[in-house]
Design an enzyme around this catalytic site. Structure first.
Site, mmCIF file in Angstrom:
data_model
loop_
_atom_site.group_PDB
_atom_site.id
_atom_site.type_symbol
_atom_site.label_atom_id
_atom_site.label_comp_id
_atom_site.label_asym_id
_atom_site.label_seq_id
_atom_site.Cartn_x
_atom_site.Cartn_y
_atom_site.Cartn_z
ATOM 1 N N LYS A 1 4.076 -14.356 17.501
ATOM 2 C CA LYS A 1 4.900 -14.684 18.663
ATOM 3 C C LYS A 1 5.554 -13.445 19.273
ATOM 4 O O LYS A 1 5.757 -13.374 20.495
ATOM 5 C CB LYS A 1 5.947 -15.726 18.285
ATOM 6 C CG LYS A 1 5.337 -17.101 17.981
ATOM 7 C CD LYS A 1 4.530 -17.631 19.162
ATOM 8 C CE LYS A 1 4.031 -19.034 18.945
ATOM 9 N NZ LYS A 1 3.282 -19.557 20.114
ATOM 10 N N ASP B 1 -11.746 -24.142 20.852
ATOM 11 C CA ASP B 1 -10.808 -23.346 20.066
ATOM 12 C C ASP B 1 -10.422 -22.104 20.863
ATOM 13 O O ASP B 1 -11.296 -21.311 21.250
ATOM 14 C CB ASP B 1 -11.480 -22.948 18.745
ATOM 15 C CG ASP B 1 -10.558 -22.247 17.772
ATOM 16 O OD1 ASP B 1 -9.479 -21.777 18.191
ATOM 17 O OD2 ASP B 1 -10.909 -22.156 16.578
ATOM 18 N N VAL B 2 -9.141 -21.905 21.107
ATOM 19 C CA VAL B 2 -8.704 -20.745 21.887
ATOM 20 C C VAL B 2 -9.045 -19.425 21.214
ATOM 21 O O VAL B 2 -9.102 -18.379 21.880
ATOM 22 C CB VAL B 2 -7.186 -20.787 22.182
ATOM 23 C CG1 VAL B 2 -6.834 -21.931 23.107
ATOM 24 C CG2 VAL B 2 -6.372 -20.814 20.896
ATOM 25 N N TYR C 1 3.462 -16.125 11.643
ATOM 26 C CA TYR C 1 3.892 -16.784 12.874
ATOM 27 C C TYR C 1 4.822 -15.876 13.680
ATOM 28 O O TYR C 1 4.668 -15.708 14.893
ATOM 29 C CB TYR C 1 4.590 -18.095 12.525
ATOM 30 C CG TYR C 1 5.037 -18.900 13.726
ATOM 31 C CD1 TYR C 1 4.127 -19.646 14.463
ATOM 32 C CD2 TYR C 1 6.373 -18.919 14.120
ATOM 33 C CE1 TYR C 1 4.537 -20.392 15.565
ATOM 34 C CE2 TYR C 1 6.789 -19.652 15.216
ATOM 35 C CZ TYR C 1 5.870 -20.396 15.929
ATOM 36 O OH TYR C 1 6.275 -21.117 17.020
#
Length: 237
Positions: A161, A62-63, A157
């Site tokens: 980003k 998992d990052v 999200y």
């Protein structure tokens, strides 16, 4: 340089842009380290690469977990001796109106998309600084670009980003002294499972394979002048 015999770490390699990039880079002769949370998806990508004769190391993790990312880069260095390219493709999306946004959902999206990018960039940056060269490419999104049309339910999200794009900018500055190039790519609608989850009403204007071609351009010597660039892609179907 071309990417032949270069070592590329690709996160989110189990499907979508990450998988397409792994296949494309393998055809160019890169040595790959593939990273994904889902072992079965990772195994599918590894099999695709190996059928093309590619050299590949696949690691599940998992990052967002610091220990998983540290293990990833330790294994990459132990296996290949170096890391030349990092493609940060891992990402998730959650569609939820802001009024109904719970802290756990917000934190998970930011953890994968922004914290995960930070953790991978940090480990790669340290190795590349020792080597005196490297390329880092982060996948952002038009959702994180100011002035571009936004869609309800994507607050976490969008914020994640935008953070990726900002992180890219400062890393490109700090990377100059170490000959490390850092770029971001901010696509619009790409034909992936994530798009179908986040905005099924959108008609994709590009494929994951199209994105892989762009990442290849940035990773090899063709993109040598583009450090610090956030490549915004306004594709139309």
């Amino acid at each position: 340089m071309s990417i032949k015999d270069r070592v590329a770490v690709i996160t989110g390699a189990g499907r979508g842009i990450g998988r397409a990039t792994a296949e494309r880079f393998a055809r160019e002769g890169a040595s790959l380290v593939l990273f994904s949370r889902t072992p079965e998806h990772l195994d599918e990508t590894r099999a695709l690469v190996e059928r093309q004769g590619g050299r590949v190391l696949a690691i599940a993790g998992d990052v967002a977990r610091e220990e998983d990312v540290e293990h990833l880069f330790q294994q990459a260095r132990a296996h290949y001796g170096r890391v030349d390219i990092l493609i940060n493709s891992a990402g998730i999306v959650a569609v939820r109106s802001f009024r109904e946004m719970d802290t756990a959902t917000w934190d998970r999206v930011l953890a994968v998309n922004l914290r995960g990018t930070f953790l991978c960039c940090r480990e790669a940056f340290r190795l590349m600084a020792e080597q005196g060269q490297g390329v880092i490419i982060n996948i952002s999104s038009l959702s994180g670009v100011k002035g571009v049309e936004k869609f309800p339910g994507l607050s976490a999200y969008n914020v994640s980003k935008a953070g990726v794009a900002s992180l890219t900018e400062i890393l490109a500055l700090e990377g100059k002294a170490h000959n490390i190039r850092v770029c971001a790519v901010s696509p619009g609608a790409v034909d992936t499972d994530m798009l179908r989850q986040a905005a099924p009403h959108l008609k994709p204007g590009m494929s994951a394979q199209d994105m892989a071609e762009i990442l290849l351009f940035l990773a090899d010597d063709s993109g040598r002048l583009l450090s610090g660039t956030n490549l915004e892609i306004y594709s139309n179907a």
